[in-house]
Write an enzyme that holds these catalytic residues in place. Structure first.
Site, PDB file in Angstrom:
ATOM      1  N   ASP A  86       7.261 -10.578   2.133  1.00  0.00           N
ATOM      2  CA  ASP A  86       6.225  -9.504   1.776  1.00  0.00           C
ATOM      3  C   ASP A  86       6.785  -8.196   1.981  1.00  0.00           C
ATOM      4  OD1 ASP A  86       5.960  -9.560   4.630  1.00  0.00           O
ATOM      5  OD2 ASP A  86       3.744 -10.289   4.648  1.00  0.00           O
TER       6      ASP A  86
ATOM      7  N   ASN B  94      -7.425 -12.532   9.041  1.00  0.00           N
ATOM      8  CA  ASN B  94      -8.350 -13.040   8.161  1.00  0.00           C
ATOM      9  C   ASN B  94      -7.786 -14.270   7.392  1.00  0.00           C
ATOM     10  OD1 ASN B  94      -6.413 -11.718   6.558  1.00  0.00           O
ATOM     11  ND2 ASN B  94      -7.659 -10.392   5.370  1.00  0.00           N
TER      12      ASN B  94
ATOM     13  N   HIS C 198      -4.873 -14.528   6.123  1.00  0.00           N
ATOM     14  CA  HIS C 198      -3.661 -13.995   4.839  1.00  0.00           C
ATOM     15  C   HIS C 198      -2.285 -14.595   5.579  1.00  0.00           C
ATOM     16  CE1 HIS C 198      -2.697  -9.856   6.741  1.00  0.00           C
ATOM     17  NE2 HIS C 198      -1.843 -10.477   7.140  1.00  0.00           N
TER      18      HIS C 198
ATOM     19  N   GLU D  98      -4.009 -12.402   0.341  1.00  0.00           N
ATOM     20  CA  GLU D  98      -5.433 -11.749   0.979  1.00  0.00           C
ATOM     21  C   GLU D  98      -6.499 -12.662   0.292  1.00  0.00           C
ATOM     22  OE1 GLU D  98      -5.394  -9.792   3.428  1.00  0.00           O
ATOM     23  OE2 GLU D  98      -4.701  -7.837   3.012  1.00  0.00           O
TER      24      GLU D  98
HETATM   25  C1  GLP Z   1       0.953  -9.449   8.454  1.00  0.00           C
HETATM   26  C2  GLP Z   1       1.897  -9.729   7.653  1.00  0.00           C
HETATM   27  C3  GLP Z   1       2.339 -11.049   7.605  1.00  0.00           C
HETATM   28  C4  GLP Z   1       2.125 -11.599   9.030  1.00  0.00           C
HETATM   29  C5  GLP Z   1       0.741 -11.731   9.673  1.00  0.00           C
HETATM   30  C6  GLP Z   1       0.711 -11.818  11.116  1.00  0.00           C
HETATM   31  O1  GLP Z   1      -0.083  -8.629   8.289  1.00  0.00           O
HETATM   32  N1  GLP Z   1       1.843  -9.264   6.487  1.00  0.00           N
HETATM   33  O2  GLP Z   1       3.569 -11.396   7.173  1.00  0.00           O
HETATM   34  O3  GLP Z   1       2.788 -13.041   9.549  1.00  0.00           O
HETATM   35  O4  GLP Z   1       0.275 -10.214   9.305  1.00  0.00           O
HETATM   36  O5  GLP Z   1       1.326 -10.702  11.963  1.00  0.00           O
HETATM   37  P1  GLP Z   1       1.555 -10.710  13.493  1.00  0.00           P
HETATM   38  O6  GLP Z   1       2.372 -11.979  13.564  1.00  0.00           O
HETATM   39  O7  GLP Z   1       1.914  -9.476  13.961  1.00  0.00           O
HETATM   40  O8  GLP Z   1       0.112 -11.126  14.230  1.00  0.00           O
END
Ligand code: GLP
Length: 232
Positions: free
Chosen positions: A72, A131, A133, A138
């Protein structure tokens, strides 16, 4: 009792999680040195990537024929912007592991064509959004959701604020589609911390629904490595 095809591995803490995840990824690379890996950034996988970097530096494992594929990216950033997720993937994964080939996510159609030319994704390493995602798919994101540009939800803007200190979070992003993620030959979902407990339960035990995109992972070969705080 987990669904067939789903493995849940609970580790005592985030460091043990990182070692276990590194073992899982290293085994896959040993079995197929040309592995194609869809690579999440975010905080959760960083200790795992650091552990893999140490193993690569010691010569325990060779990533030189692996292809890293970006999961992403925010829209509207210059190449050198500190918030570039491409830059984060390069710094945390590609460079320390000694990976020589990577696919950048910039144009949806070109990205999906690049993945097809690669023969698909062998392993998706994912974090879990608060959430549900995945990447920036989303809710609601159906299984057919393609690679696309979208506006971030308030929940994602809030969770992403943790990464960038004083800098703002871009409002739009591009994400590998659910179609790409759900076509991966294996998915490794990494989850740590008590703040992920509720969404991890919904991911593994709630209804399979586009309203919780991560719940759709139960239809692919899925390994979840979580710490105790995220599960008990
Ligand atoms: C973010 C990213 C994801 C990531 C997720 C969890 O918004 N877009 O690629 O895997 O949320 O993030 P974290 O590992 O910092 O909790």
């Amino acid at each position: 009792m987990m669904q067939a095809g789903v493995t849940l591995d609970i580790q005592p803490d985030s460091q043990a999680l990182a070692v276990q995840a590194a073992d899982f990824i290293a085994a896959q690379v040993r079995a197929k040195p040309t592995l194609s890996i869809l690579v999440a950034t975010g905080n959760t996988p960083m200790p795992t990537y650091a552990e893999l970097g140490r193993r690569a530096a010691r010569g325990d494992i060779d990533f030189s024929r692996v292809t890293a594929v970006q999961l992403d990216e925010y829209l509207g950033l210059s190449d050198h912007d500190p918030r570039s997720l491409w830059g984060w993937m390069e710094r945390s994964f590609v460079t320390p592991l000694g990976i020589r080939q990577s696919i950048r996510l910039a144009d949806p159609a070109a990205f999906e064509a690049d993945i097809a030319a690669l023969g698909g994704i062998d392993l998706a390493i994912l974090g879990l959004g608060p959430n549900g995602h995945l990447g920036f798919n989303e809710p609601p994101s159906p299984p057919t959701a393609p690679t696309r540009v979208l506006a971030l939800t308030p929940a994602s803007l809030e969770s992403n604020r943790a990464y960038w200190g004083e800098l703002s979070v871009p409002t739009h992003a591009i994400t590998a589609g659910m179609n790409v993620i759900l076509s991966a030959r294996a998915v490794l979902l990494l989850v740590n911390g008590a703040h992920k407990r509720d969404i991890l339960r919904r991911t593994l035990e709630g209804p399979e629904t586009p309203d919780v995109p991560s719940s759709l992972l139960r239809r692919v070969p899925l390994t979840v490595i979580a710490d105790e705080a995220a599960w008990t």
